[in-house]
Design a protein around this motif. Structure first.
Motif, PDB file in Angstrom:
ATOM      1  N   SER A   1      73.418 -17.513  61.755  1.00  0.00           N
ATOM      2  CA  SER A   1      72.624 -16.733  60.804  1.00  0.00           C
ATOM      3  C   SER A   1      71.400 -16.138  61.476  1.00  0.00           C
ATOM      4  CB  SER A   1      72.184 -17.611  59.628  1.00  0.00           C
ATOM      5  OG  SER A   1      71.273 -18.589  60.077  1.00  0.00           O
ATOM      6  N   ARG A   2      70.777 -15.254  60.734  1.00  0.00           N
ATOM      7  CA  ARG A   2      69.506 -14.681  61.143  1.00  0.00           C
ATOM      8  C   ARG A   2      68.477 -15.149  60.112  1.00  0.00           C
ATOM      9  NH1 ARG A   2      68.241  -8.174  60.630  1.00  0.00           N
ATOM     10  NH2 ARG A   2      66.035  -8.277  61.207  1.00  0.00           N
ATOM     11  N   VAL A   3      67.362 -15.671  60.574  1.00  0.00           N
ATOM     12  CA  VAL A   3      66.349 -16.147  59.632  1.00  0.00           C
ATOM     13  C   VAL A   3      65.077 -15.317  59.804  1.00  0.00           C
ATOM     14  CG1 VAL A   3      64.942 -18.105  58.882  1.00  0.00           C
ATOM     15  CG2 VAL A   3      67.306 -18.471  59.635  1.00  0.00           C
ATOM     16  N   ILE A   4      64.646 -14.749  58.696  1.00  0.00           N
ATOM     17  CA  ILE A   4      63.437 -13.922  58.706  1.00  0.00           C
ATOM     18  C   ILE A   4      62.347 -14.648  57.935  1.00  0.00           C
ATOM     19  CG2 ILE A   4      62.429 -11.726  57.952  1.00  0.00           C
ATOM     20  CD1 ILE A   4      65.339 -10.588  58.085  1.00  0.00           C
ATOM     21  N   LYS A   5      61.187 -14.736  58.531  1.00  0.00           N
ATOM     22  CA  LYS A   5      60.025 -15.324  57.859  1.00  0.00           C
ATOM     23  C   LYS A   5      59.011 -14.221  57.611  1.00  0.00           C
ATOM     24  CE  LYS A   5      56.441 -15.694  59.724  1.00  0.00           C
ATOM     25  NZ  LYS A   5      55.118 -15.333  59.195  1.00  0.00           N
ATOM     26  N   PRO A   6      58.812 -13.809  56.371  1.00  0.00           N
ATOM     27  CA  PRO A   6      57.789 -12.783  56.107  1.00  0.00           C
ATOM     28  C   PRO A   6      56.406 -13.445  56.029  1.00  0.00           C
ATOM     29  CG  PRO A   6      59.014 -13.269  54.111  1.00  0.00           C
ATOM     30  CD  PRO A   6      59.489 -14.233  55.159  1.00  0.00           C
ATOM     31  N   ARG A   7      55.484 -12.898  55.243  1.00  0.00           N
ATOM     32  CA  ARG A   7      54.201 -13.592  55.035  1.00  0.00           C
ATOM     33  C   ARG A   7      54.488 -14.871  54.248  1.00  0.00           C
ATOM     34  NH1 ARG A   7      51.264 -12.458  58.609  1.00  0.00           N
ATOM     35  NH2 ARG A   7      53.329 -12.150  59.398  1.00  0.00           N
ATOM     36  N   ILE A   8      53.664 -15.887  54.483  1.00  0.00           N
ATOM     37  CA  ILE A   8      53.849 -17.163  53.799  1.00  0.00           C
ATOM     38  C   ILE A   8      52.580 -17.465  53.016  1.00  0.00           C
ATOM     39  CG2 ILE A   8      54.271 -19.636  54.137  1.00  0.00           C
ATOM     40  CD1 ILE A   8      56.563 -17.897  55.026  1.00  0.00           C
ATOM     41  N   GLY A   9      52.751 -17.884  51.780  1.00  0.00           N
ATOM     42  CA  GLY A   9      51.598 -18.214  50.951  1.00  0.00           C
ATOM     43  C   GLY A   9      51.185 -19.667  51.098  1.00  0.00           C
ATOM     44  N   GLY A  10      50.991 -20.085  52.326  1.00  0.00           N
ATOM     45  CA  GLY A  10      50.552 -21.461  52.575  1.00  0.00           C
ATOM     46  C   GLY A  10      51.714 -22.403  52.779  1.00  0.00           C
ATOM     47  N   GLY A  11      51.489 -23.418  53.575  1.00  0.00           N
ATOM     48  CA  GLY A  11      52.550 -24.383  53.848  1.00  0.00           C
ATOM     49  C   GLY A  11      51.982 -25.783  54.035  1.00  0.00           C
ATOM     50  N   PHE A  12      51.006 -25.915  54.923  1.00  0.00           N
ATOM     51  CA  PHE A  12      50.343 -27.196  55.209  1.00  0.00           C
ATOM     52  C   PHE A  12      51.333 -28.272  55.652  1.00  0.00           C
ATOM     53  CE2 PHE A  12      47.914 -25.163  51.682  1.00  0.00           C
ATOM     54  CZ  PHE A  12      46.835 -24.750  52.437  1.00  0.00           C
ATOM     55  N   GLY A  13      52.474 -27.852  56.168  1.00  0.00           N
ATOM     56  CA  GLY A  13      53.499 -28.820  56.572  1.00  0.00           C
ATOM     57  C   GLY A  13      54.617 -28.926  55.547  1.00  0.00           C
ATOM     58  N   GLY A  14      54.338 -28.502  54.331  1.00  0.00           N
ATOM     59  CA  GLY A  14      55.331 -28.580  53.262  1.00  0.00           C
ATOM     60  C   GLY A  14      56.547 -27.703  53.522  1.00  0.00           C
ATOM     61  N   LYS A  15      56.368 -26.718  54.396  1.00  0.00           N
ATOM     62  CA  LYS A  15      57.496 -25.835  54.712  1.00  0.00           C
ATOM     63  C   LYS A  15      57.990 -26.061  56.141  1.00  0.00           C
ATOM     64  CE  LYS A  15      55.933 -22.683  51.159  1.00  0.00           C
ATOM     65  NZ  LYS A  15      55.103 -21.510  50.847  1.00  0.00           N
ATOM     66  N   GLN A  16      57.692 -27.260  56.652  1.00  0.00           N
ATOM     67  CA  GLN A  16      58.235 -27.649  57.950  1.00  0.00           C
ATOM     68  C   GLN A  16      59.499 -28.462  57.716  1.00  0.00           C
ATOM     69  OE1 GLN A  16      55.832 -30.145  60.633  1.00  0.00           O
ATOM     70  NE2 GLN A  16      57.605 -30.256  61.963  1.00  0.00           N
ATOM     71  N   ALA A  17      60.273 -28.044  56.750  1.00  0.00           N
ATOM     72  CA  ALA A  17      61.501 -28.746  56.417  1.00  0.00           C
ATOM     73  C   ALA A  17      62.404 -27.732  55.754  1.00  0.00           C
ATOM     74  CB  ALA A  17      61.211 -29.895  55.460  1.00  0.00           C
ATOM     75  N   ILE A  18      63.699 -27.976  55.771  1.00  0.00           N
ATOM     76  CA  ILE A  18      64.559 -27.037  55.093  1.00  0.00           C
ATOM     77  C   ILE A  18      64.837 -27.553  53.690  1.00  0.00           C
ATOM     78  CG2 ILE A  18      65.799 -27.265  57.310  1.00  0.00           C
ATOM     79  CD1 ILE A  18      68.233 -26.204  55.866  1.00  0.00           C
ATOM     80  N   HIS A  19      64.447 -26.772  52.714  1.00  0.00           N
ATOM     81  CA  HIS A  19      64.647 -27.172  51.323  1.00  0.00           C
ATOM     82  C   HIS A  19      65.600 -26.216  50.621  1.00  0.00           C
ATOM     83  CE1 HIS A  19      61.746 -30.409  51.190  1.00  0.00           C
ATOM     84  NE2 HIS A  19      60.896 -29.658  51.860  1.00  0.00           N
TER      85      HIS A  19
END
Ligand SMILES: Cc1cc2nc3c(=O)[nH]c(=O)nc-3n(C[C@H](O)[C@H](O)[C@H](O)COP(=O)(O)OP(=O)(O)OC[C@H]3O[C@@H](n4cnc5c(N)ncnc54)[C@H](O)[C@@H]3O)c2cc1C
Lengths: 780, 277
Positions: free
Chosen positions: A252-270
């Motif tokens: 696959s191809r994964v695109i990350k646009p702007r992110i509205g904050g993560g703080f580590g919460g998006k360091q996982a695949i959900h």
């Protein structure tokens, strides 16, 4: 110890043109103007809306699922259960491969392990239909007893949460132990016996939510050539791609646009796995935006931890022993279980390298609540609360000022700690000698600025209010050494601009901006000449992602290397065009200038190279992986006021003095520390998840889960020590996580100073202070 | 969450549209929409009052002020006679939510919402405010609110205005105790009004929020206070009486025990605050 060979990149010059200035964020205007920048803003025609049916039980076996009524509903396209997705064990953790986290998770399983665990995936034409379909799915559960108290998770006879045969990498699932770690230096018990003063205590930190503004969101679709494309609000696009391939066997191809904050919460695949399952099944685009409730209850929290601490010193104030016995609650799944626990030691213990004997050990246990994961600080805020509080108490018992005591025993430039070598992330660490450490300046200049000594002398109680001051020391790291790699590509254009393509994931932090600053500095031009693009796995080079305080250091060094090689390429081309030896040329203000005073602009060079002269595209890619992880250091001072009639605590002043090397962009660096301070105040005073007796999280919205508001933050000050890290890009170290390590101990120590109460459990509630005050009054 | 949204321009239209079963009135919507969103109420139709000119007024009369139903907190705070005559009410509404909430929320909404934690409501209890209903009746606020979330508003009717009688008070006090400093639901709130001379109480009113099913006026404490001298003994006895009379519950915000003692303790603020007469 080997200093990494950075060739010409090693410079101690501190006269910068672009670096160490507060240029505006490259994406600032788009963000404040509400442009279409976030994942959910992407309008992919014909996308199905994906919703997840979630478990109402903390622990249960799914007997059967009857989706016939839901499927009969007009507009429902598919309902997927565990029978419809690959039975492949994986970890949600977005970490370097192979991950140190146990493979204990399935996209959907026959068993649910917490209230909120996924049971079925619904895809429908509209959100409303999808929500109606959720209600029509009938599930028969065999409800099992649940493990809700992590302090008893591995007691005899407790239900086993992970009894699936496929689990791998967990320490002892039969006793609900996801991970275990222990290390020691010398014999702590023997050394304790020699100490004049010993302090013991048990400290508890809770499991707050990241509370980032943008909820977890992902969209998947096949591009016209049939390549699976995933747009996701992720901190780790490359890890998402790798994990999706592991689960589904698709590229696959994964695109990350702007992110509205993560703080580590998006360091996982959900969310990514759910939309992918739908797109693979139906061939159609699929979109899933978590609700706030899902973000709160069904993603990750911080690991709640308990530390039993023993510290001891001799009369002269020499720290002799640190003994930390920990217990960490990873919840239903073990993402980041071992590594957060190890970081709790590896990013705290080396700070006090003068100590004789050290022990750090404990278990990370499974329970039937929302899984814990990566969260800014990654274990260090939890253990630093325990360690710094205990050291503060020790200083008090020794009759020493805590600043003197902590300074006396902490690390300095040119020194090392055996802990660096012993503890890495999930494995052994690396040796390193500290090349930049201004903790003394942080403590002493900070104390002066804060009026520490005068404030300490003031009477504590005035009327019905008491005031007190506390200090806390901290360190963190800059990247995971010998594991974290980041790349950068720079391409020159004929208008004198450059494309800077990086896998590094700006999640609101401003990394796109500071990487452009680093490139501009090295290329002798300005930030506005850089078109930054991050991140797209089909376009940008690999980067491990935004975590472990690594982007400025690792991606920054990669960018610097790329820019320096681009500078060489430009000089080479100019030398050919101008017919002058390279030695007589230098770069200045977007031009190549010769000793004889002739010059050619970058734009002219690339134009010639495009159309008329030795035709070629100038483009370079460089990558960087570090052999060390230079710690930033920080000393924070808190002044609190306690209302003696209600127990309410107000943080009046909070000063952080930071050594992060060169702050590439002082305003953004300050923002990182301020933000972390506020998040820290939340963790200390307000944020607590309440669960009912069945394990359902009651505090699942911002009405019941309180993060600090503007009015709770009085006076926050951030200062930077003059510091230069030789291995960092233009002297920089990290600054993103360290700010969360000090608020808890600094505030707790200040409360002790004000009213003599040692708070050992977070959050510190008015009520607890109130009754502690009452009990104190009684026993007087 | 499907409903019809209507914005009548006159009170006649409002009355007709409201007569339809399943209709809910909305002014600022800061309570109503939260309840709709979490599914606590499922309206068929929502009728907004905000475009009706005859409900949007503020009157400063000799013996009272009258606040029209659609006056927002922000508008009220800008209304000079309010700060002058009812500083207690000003202090209370100053703590409501955030600027955004105060730009939309209304005192009338706070009354009809009838929450024991209503900050404006607590002030209105203390000020003996009266509620003017569209059928022409005018009811004391304490009779209007009949329970948590319950009022004596006849179906099909609406609130037109709030009347607050003017009275001279020497001391006013309002405090909301929450874990956080804004946008918080209080653990407990308290307000009092004292008319006194040389620290001898002539008239006294005291009310608590968040510690009983409705805002709680403590009449017998008020009676007891009459003629007393404000000193430590006095606050001590009142504090004791308060502790016996409030009935908070255990919840996310705090234990019942803490809230009870908290209420009793808040009385001691009077020693500092009550010296102004
Ligand atoms: C984030 C947030 C923070 C808040 N903080 C506070 C706080 O600190 N203190 C506090 O007290 N409250 C607080 N509230 C609650 C709310 O803002 C107040 O109760 C406000 O006064 C409600 O006014 P409104 O005009 O928005 O009411 P609405 O939501 O429009 O209506 C509330 C109720 O009154 C009815 N109603 C409205 N107008 C009329 C009328 N003319 N006649 C009859 N019935 C009518 C509605 O049908 C509904 O039942 C908060 C709310 C939010 C969302």
């Amino acid at each position: 110890m080997k200093v990494p060979d950075l060739g010409t990149t090693l410079t101690t010059s501190t006269k910068f043109k672009v670096v160490d200035t507060s240029v505006p964020k490259v994406d600032g205007y788009a963000l404040v103007k509400g442009k279409t920048v976030f994942t959910d803003d992407f309008n992919i025609p014909n996308a199905l809306v994906v919703k997840i049916l979630r478990s109402p039980h903390a622990h249960a076996i799914i007997r059967f699922v009857d989706a016939s009524e839901a499927l009969a509903l007009e507009g429902v396209v598919c309902v997927l259960t565990h029978k419809d997705v690959p039975r492949v064990a994986y970890t949600r953790a977005g970490q370097g491969y192979p991950e140190p986290s146990p493979y204990d998770t399935f996209v959907l399983d026959k068993k649910v392990r917490y209230v909120g665990d996924a049971v079925a995936i619904v895809a429908a034409e509209t959100e409303e239909i999808a929500n109606r379909a959720l209600k029509l799915i009938k599930v028969e559960y065999e409800v099992l007893p649940a493990v809700l108290d992590y302090e008893h998770a591995s007691d005899d006879g407790m239900p086993v949460i992970h009894d699936e045969p496929e689990i791998s990498g967990a320490y002892d699932p039969s006793r609900n132990i996801a991970s275990h770690y222990e290390m020691h230096i010398e014999d702590v018990d023997k050394e304790l016996a020699k100490c004049d003063v010993v302090v013991e205590g048990t400290y508890y930190t809770p499991n707050p939510s990241h509370a980032m503004m943008e909820p977890h969101t992902a969209i998947s679709y096949f591009d016209p050539n049939g390549r699976l494309t995933i747009i996701s609000s992720t901190q780790v696009p490359y890890h998402v791609r790798r994990i999706i391939r592991h689960i589904f066997g698709v590229e696959s191809r994964v695109i990350k646009p702007r992110i509205g904050g993560g703080f580590g919460g998006k360091q996982a695949i959900h969310v990514e796995a759910y939309v992918t399952a739908v797109t693979l099944k139906t061939g159609r685009p699929a979109r899933c935006v978590y609700t706030r409730e899902e973000t709160m209850t069904a993603t990750n929290t911080r690991h709640a931890m308990r530390f039993k601490v023993r510290v001891g010193a001799s009369k002269d104030g020499k720290l002799r022993v640190i003994d930390m016995d920990g217990l960490s609650n990873t919840g239903a799944y073990g993402e980041h279980a071992l590594t957060t626990f190890m970081v709790a030691g590896s990013k705290t213990l080396p700070l006090y390298n003068k100590v004789k004997a050290v022990r750090f050990k404990g278990d990370v246990v499974y329970t039937n609540i929302e899984p814990a994961g990566a969260f800014r600080g990654y274990g260090a805020p939890q253990s630093m609360f325990a360690l710094d509080s205990a050291l503060d108490e020790l200083a008090y018992k020794l009759g020493m000022d805590p600043i003197d005591f902590k300074l006396k025993n902490s690390i300095r430039e040119g020194e090392t700690s055996p802990v660096f070598r012993m503890m890495g992330e999930g494995r052994e660490g690396v040796e390193q000698i500290i090349q930049s450490c201004k903790i003394e300046e942080c403590a002493l200049a900070g104390a002066k600025l804060f009026n520490w000594y005068e404030k300490k002398k003031r009477p504590k109680v005035k009327g019905t209010k008491a005031r007190g001051c506390g200090v806390a020391f901290a360190m963190q790291g800059s990247s995971i050494p010998a594991i974290d790699m980041g790349g950068a590509t720079i391409k020159m254009n004929d208008d004198g601009t450059f494309n800077l393509m990086i896998g590094a994931t700006d999640l609101g932090t401003g990394s796109d901006t500071i990487l452009a600053q680093i490139a501009a500095e090295a290329l002798h031009t300005t930030t506005d000449k850089f078109i930054v693009y991050s991140s797209d796995t089909d376009v940008t080079p690999f980067d491990k992602g935004a975590y472990a305080s690594s982007t400025t250091y690792v991606s920054g060094n990669a960018t610097k290397r790329a820019a320096e090689r681009m500078a060489q390429e430009i000089l080479k081309a100019a030398s050919e065009i101008m017919d002058k030896p390279i030695e007589e040329l230098h770069l200045e203000d977007g031009k190549v200038i010769s000793e004889s005073g002739h010059s050619i602009t970058y734009s002219e060079i690339q134009t010639k190279l495009f159309y008329s002269f030795k035709q070629r595209q100038l483009e370079v890619t460089e990558s960087f992986v570090s052999e060390v992880s230079p710690p930033p250091y920080m000393v924070s001072f808190a002044e609190v006021e306690i209302d003696l009639e209600t127990g309410k605590v107000d943080v009046l002043n909070f000063l952080s003095y930071v050594d992060c090397g060169t702050p590439i962009n002082p305003k953004l660096a300050r923002g990182q520390v301020e933000g972390a301070t506020v998040q820290g105040i939340g963790m200390v005073l307000y944020e607590e998840h309440v669960f009912d007796k069945n394990g359902r999280m009651v505090t699942n919205d911002f009405f019941t889960y309180k993060i600090p508001s503007r009015k709770d933050v009085k006076n926050i000050k951030v200062e930077f020590a003059k510091s230069y890290e030789p291995t960092g890009p233009f002297g920089a170290k990290s600054v993103s996580e360290i700010g969360l390590d000090t608020p808890a101990p600094a505030i707790a120590n200040a409360i002790f100073d004000a009213v003599g109460i040692r708070v050992k459990k977070l959050p510190i509630k008015s009520e607890d202070i109130f009754f502690a005050l009452k009990n104190m009054a009684k026993s007087l | 969450m499907d409903f019809v949204f209507m914005i009548p321009n006159t009170e006649e239209e409002l009355k007709t549209q409201l007569s339809e079963p399943g209709s809910f009135l909305m002014t600022g919507g800061t309570d109503l929409l939260v309840k709709v969103r979490i599914g606590k109420i499922k309206p068929k139709r929502v009728v907004s009052t905000i475009r009706i000119p005859t409900l949007h007024f503020l009157k400063d009369k000799i013996d009272e002020i009258v606040i029209g139903a659609t006056i927002t907190y922000s508008e009220l705070m800008d209304f000079k006679p309010l700060i002058k005559n009812f500083p207690l009410l000003y202090d209370a509404i100053y703590t409501v939510g955030s600027p955004q909430i105060r730009n939309r929320g209304t005192l009338v909404g706070n009354v009809v919402n009838a929450s024991p934690a209503g900050d404006g409501l607590l002030a209105l209890y203390l000020l003996n405010a009266k509620i003017e209903i569209s059928d022409g009746s005018v009811v004391p606020v304490e009779e209007f609110v009949t329970g948590p979330g319950q009022t004596a508003l006849p179906s099909g009717e609406y609130v037109r205005a709030i009347h607050i009688p003017k009275y001279d008070w020497s001391v006013h006090y309002f405090e909301k105790v929450g874990q956080r400093n804004s946008m918080t639901i209080s653990i407990a709130s308290v307000g009092w009004l004292i008319r006194c001379k040389n620290r001898i109480i002539d008239e006294f009113r005291i009310a608590y929020g968040s510690v009983a099913p409705t805002v709680l006026r403590l009449r017998d404490v008020e009676e007891f206070a009459k003629g007393k001298h404000i000193d430590e003994d006095f606050t001590h006895s009142i504090s004791k009486m308060v502790e016996e009379r409030v009935h908070p519950i255990d919840d996310v915000r705090g234990s019942a025990k803490y809230r009870k003692i908290l209420c009793a303790n808040l009385v001691y603020r009077m020693i500092e605050e009550g010296t102004k007469c």
